[in-house]
Design a protein around this motif. Sequence first.
Motif, short mmCIF file in Angstrom:
data_model
loop_
_atom_site.label_atom_id
_atom_site.label_comp_id
_atom_site.label_asym_id
_atom_site.label_seq_id
_atom_site.Cartn_x
_atom_site.Cartn_y
_atom_site.Cartn_z
N PRO A 214 61.51 8.22 99.13
CA PRO A 214 61.19 6.87 99.24
C PRO A 214 62.48 6.05 99.48
O PRO A 214 63.58 5.87 98.47
CB PRO A 214 59.95 5.91 98.02
N PHE A 215 62.37 5.39 100.11
CA PHE A 215 63.19 4.27 100.43
C PHE A 215 62.85 2.91 101.24
O PHE A 215 61.60 3.05 101.81
CB PHE A 215 64.01 5.24 101.39
N ALA B 290 59.48 7.74 111.60
CA ALA B 290 60.58 8.63 111.41
C ALA B 290 59.38 9.72 110.13
O ALA B 290 58.67 10.48 109.75
CB ALA B 290 61.63 9.26 112.04
N ALA B 291 60.34 8.73 109.24
CA ALA B 291 59.81 9.26 107.64
C ALA B 291 58.70 8.94 107.21
O ALA B 291 57.50 9.88 106.92
CB ALA B 291 60.66 7.82 106.16
N GLY C 168 55.20 12.01 106.21
CA GLY C 168 54.85 11.77 104.67
C GLY C 168 55.78 11.55 104.13
O GLY C 168 55.67 11.10 102.35
N VAL C 169 56.61 10.83 104.35
CA VAL C 169 57.46 9.69 102.76
C VAL C 169 57.40 8.62 103.15
O VAL C 169 57.84 7.91 103.98
CB VAL C 169 59.26 10.57 103.30
N PRO C 170 57.56 8.11 101.74
CA PRO C 170 56.52 6.41 101.63
C PRO C 170 58.42 6.03 102.40
O PRO C 170 59.67 5.73 101.56
CB PRO C 170 56.90 5.97 100.50
N ALA C 171 58.35 4.45 102.72
CA ALA C 171 59.53 3.82 103.66
C ALA C 171 58.54 2.38 103.24
O ALA C 171 57.86 2.14 104.49
CB ALA C 171 59.97 4.76 104.85
N GLU C 172 59.65 1.32 103.87
CA GLU C 172 59.18 0.51 104.29
C GLU C 172 60.76 -0.79 104.65
O GLU C 172 61.53 -0.20 104.56
CB GLU C 172 58.82 -0.44 102.36
#
Length: 687
Positions: free
Chosen positions: A621-622, A644-645, A649-653
């Motif tokens: 995550p980032f 894109a993240a 399915g990658v956690p991104a905020e």
Amino acid sequence: MPVPLPEAGGPRDAVTRLHAHGCWYPSADADGTQVAFICDRGGVPQLWAGPVDGDEVRLLDSSPDPVKEVSWSPDGRWIAYTTAPGGAEHSRVLCVRPDGTDRRILAGADPGSSAYLGCWTHDGSAVAVTLAAPATGTHVDGQGPTSVEPDPTGTPLPPDWTDRDGHATLLGGARYDAAPRTAPAPTPFDLTTLAAPAVRSGGGLSAYLIDPDGPASPVLLATETHAATLRVCDLSRDGTLALLRRGPRGRREAVVRRTADAATTSTLPVADGDPWIGRFSPDGRTLWLRSNADREYAALFAVALGADGEPRGRAVVAERADSDLELLSMAQDGRTAVLAWNVQGASELELVETFPAPRAPDRTGPARHLSLPHEVVTRVTAAGPGRLLLALSGSQRRPGVWWAHEGVALLRTPWSSRDEDAVPPGRPPVRPVPLRLGARDGLPLSGWYYRAPGRAAGEPAPCVVHLHGGPEEQERPVFNPLYHELLGRGLDVFAPDVRGSSGHGRSFVDADLGAGRFAALDDVSDCAAHAVTAGLADPTRLAVMGRSYGGYLTFASLVWHPDLFRTGIAVCGMSDLLTFFAGTEPWLAESAAHKYGHPERDRELLHALSPAHRVDALRVPFLAVHGEHDTNVPPGESEQFVRAARERGVPAELLTLREEGHDFLRADSRRLFRRAAADWMERHLRV
């Protein structure tokens, strides 16, 4: 024409008073008793003025637009300064009387335009201003419209990119070795005598002389159709010669130009960094210049000039074997040079007399060392006969302004913050220690390591690798509230200089050009590995973070080294170098092409270097942070990487800061950013 504005002096009705504030960018009046400066005591960098030795300061412009530069006219009648409306990247030049009246815009009032401050004429009758006009959609000859054609991938490019030349090349292997006069009174400057045209030919950047009082029309000094930078650094006292700084990053040059016919008489490469590169001697026959021409490190040059401005020879008059001349300033009489040397990130200050012997334009007197209470000098300026003003910053102190008389010990101005107010009570500031290591290809690297208070010696800690911007910036031992916020959460900070950083020689700066950027990405992992092998950092609790180019490195590190870091925070970073070139300011694109690669001729390289095209490798995550008005690195660079993240399915905020641009300048925004970043890192590293 100057645009009058309503008076804005004095405090606003609602203002946030910071207990610990910073003061910087001082500029003194003619006798050195009064100083104008930038201060954020009201929550945003604003224009203030007051006595050097008193504490009764006054706010000259209470508008919320952050102030970036300040310059008091030599005759004491005006204070010129630049602001960033709405916190955006576009700036304008204003002036105001020392008592806060007659505030007016000199340049940059048109939407989409930007104006930058240059020097004053020596009699104070006019100030030099560089204007970057908005895109007009016409050919440079002004005869017809141009269209912005998309490239084969659909990304639009500016219409004049086909006129730009040069390929990105790797230069990392190259090495660069290489009678006392009485100051005359300044000649009254007559704008009507200059033969330059009244309007620019179109496109690029243009430098003008502007009379703040308004009677005389602006006079064009120089124009660069495809300019990356253009600044008027000095004018000879008789007004016949102008010193310009122009060119893209890594290829800056000093230009001597006659004002009467706009003829260029001399050019010489100069180093990146501080834009105020040099000064003419009082008689105009010598140019004192900070340059790294044919050298690894910048030094002080004396360039002899003929009556027509033609060069008659040059000599290096002050140099150090392994240190850059970082700042060059001249005393009020033009006979004493102030030299600030960058010694492994810290500053050393020297005063040298110019022309110590009759007919010796290539000599300086013995250097006099001036002790500093802070680690780093950010600005030096004359403050009347025998006086200097210095803006200083240190790892344990807020930025402040100090003054010296005749080279004696420095005294802090009463309106600068006290050292004990630097951090909250009970949390002492941390002094960093230098770390040195070798990259995998043998290139020496270094950085500053901040150890969280209370941790036992030999106990590995969760660590944030923080990467500066630029890439030509340098990590310095200066007070950074973000670092202290992270340290207060029990997290160590390692702030390295990867290849491409300044302060380590010209070859080190050039080592990341072209395909050398892949090695810079490896430098990040080498620095993290060194912190681990040195017993400082816990290999299972590493994070990466950076702003601007450091934000790009953060995006890249997360996809090039997906198993190394547990999380990352990218601040105003580029995720796709091709969309960055299409969206950034045209003059910034001109400058960046030399550093990163040409967006047409080096498309494959830029594609390969772009983190957005490797997002499938992302594992952790980032958090991305961006200012909503950033036109340097448009917010879309963060948005597309977060999107894109999430699609994978990658956690991104994404945290978007309102009313901010590429630099976060308002106290509330900076506080929100620091706390959000520290919360994110603590949540992902302390478990």
